[in-house]
Enzyme design. Structure first.
Site, short mmCIF file in Angstrom:
data_model
loop_
_atom_site.label_atom_id
_atom_site.label_comp_id
_atom_site.label_asym_id
_atom_site.label_seq_id
_atom_site.Cartn_x
_atom_site.Cartn_y
_atom_site.Cartn_z
N ASP A 146 0.74 -1.06 -0.23
CA ASP A 146 0.22 -0.18 -0.34
C ASP A 146 0.92 0.92 -0.25
O ASP A 146 1.41 1.46 1.36
CB ASP A 146 -1.01 -0.09 0.95
CG ASP A 146 -1.99 1.05 1.66
OD1 ASP A 146 -1.30 2.02 0.79
OD2 ASP A 146 -2.97 1.13 2.23
N ASP A 169 -6.17 5.02 -10.60
CA ASP A 169 -7.54 4.78 -10.15
C ASP A 169 -8.29 5.58 -9.70
O ASP A 169 -8.79 6.88 -8.82
CB ASP A 169 -7.87 3.66 -8.90
CG ASP A 169 -9.55 2.91 -8.79
OD1 ASP A 169 -10.23 3.63 -10.21
OD2 ASP A 169 -9.84 1.42 -8.69
#
Length: 259
Positions: A146, A169
């Site tokens: 992450d 995204d």
């Protein structure tokens, strides 16, 4: 969820006790859970042959299924790459188009990619082999993590030459905008990492996300917009082609870290 104070305890998309994120739900980390799936045979062969050389095994906060890097871990680029060189960090390298093109064009730079989509990394390894006589590019490493959390703790502040964030995204639905990567916290983390004169390069094909990027990053006093021209090393990816075919405009942004 329970645990000793200061320890890491994860369940689903929650993290408890992390020194950066604290005890709060992390809806945005749905973009940063490790994602697998079957790879084409050529990508799987590249993974099987080259992953041990490229994909770094770093300590994780909750075992092998976690993508949260242990906040006590500090990566040493000189040790990892076997040399001292300017460091480029790509957040979300996907199938490796920009990563491979950049690393091949800049052999005097080190490239660290953070990517949780394992088939994409397999594809990137295959691309490296295709341009380097079947071998991995020696100036590339990948961490399956992450990035929004890892960049807070994993690297020494002020040591990164460039950060690349190409086509993150867009989470186009309004109720999902909170999951977008580029937010004030992430902008602050990038500004911390960059050396004075270093650059953060971004690209998106969503106009509203481009506006958010400009508003958010523009509010960071340590960063100044330097260019909106296309970055020459950024190749045309399938995401860009999809965007232009759908009639969307591509926005490139480059911010420089002030002294």
């Amino acid at each position: 969820m329970t645990g000793e104070e200061g320890a890491i305890s994860l369940r689903g998309h929650y993290a408890l006790g992390h020194p950066v994120i604290g005890p709060r739900p992390l809806a945005r980390t749905r973009s940063f859970t490790r994602r697998g799936g079957r790879m084409p045979h050529t990508h799987q062969r590249a993974w099987d042959r080259l992953a041990d050389q490229v994909v770094l095994q770093v300590p994780l906060a909750a075992g092998d299924t976690s993508t949260v890097v242990d906040p006590g871990y500090r990566l040493d680029p000189e040790q990892v790459f076997g040399r001292r060189a300017p460091l480029v960090v790509e957040v979300g390298s996907g199938a490796g188009d920009a990563l491979v093109a950049g690393a091949a064009a800049r052999p005097d730079h080190n490239f660290l990619a953070l990517e949780v989509w394992r088939p994409g990394t397999g594809h990137a390894l295959a691309k490296m082999a295709a341009v380097n006589d079947g071998q991995a590019l020696p100036n590339v490493r990948v961490v399956e993590a992450d990035a929004a959390l890892a960049l807070r703790t994993m690297l020494e502040p002020g040591t990164v030459e460039e950060v690349w964030t190409f086509f993150p995204d867009p989470w186009p639905k309004a109720r999902h905008h909170k999951r977008r990567l580029v937010d004030p916290d992430f902008s602050d983390a990038v500004a911390d990492l960059l050396r004075p004169g270093g650059r953060w390069r971004l690209a998106t094909d969503w106009d509203d996300y481009a506006k958010v990027m400009r508003d958010v990053v523009g509010a960071e006093p340590r960063l100044r917009l330097e260019s909106t021209a296309r970055f020459p090393l950024r190749p045309v990816t399938r995401f860009e082609r999809r965007g232009t075919e759908a009639g969307r405009r591509i926005t490139d942004l480059a911010y420089v870290r002030l002294d």
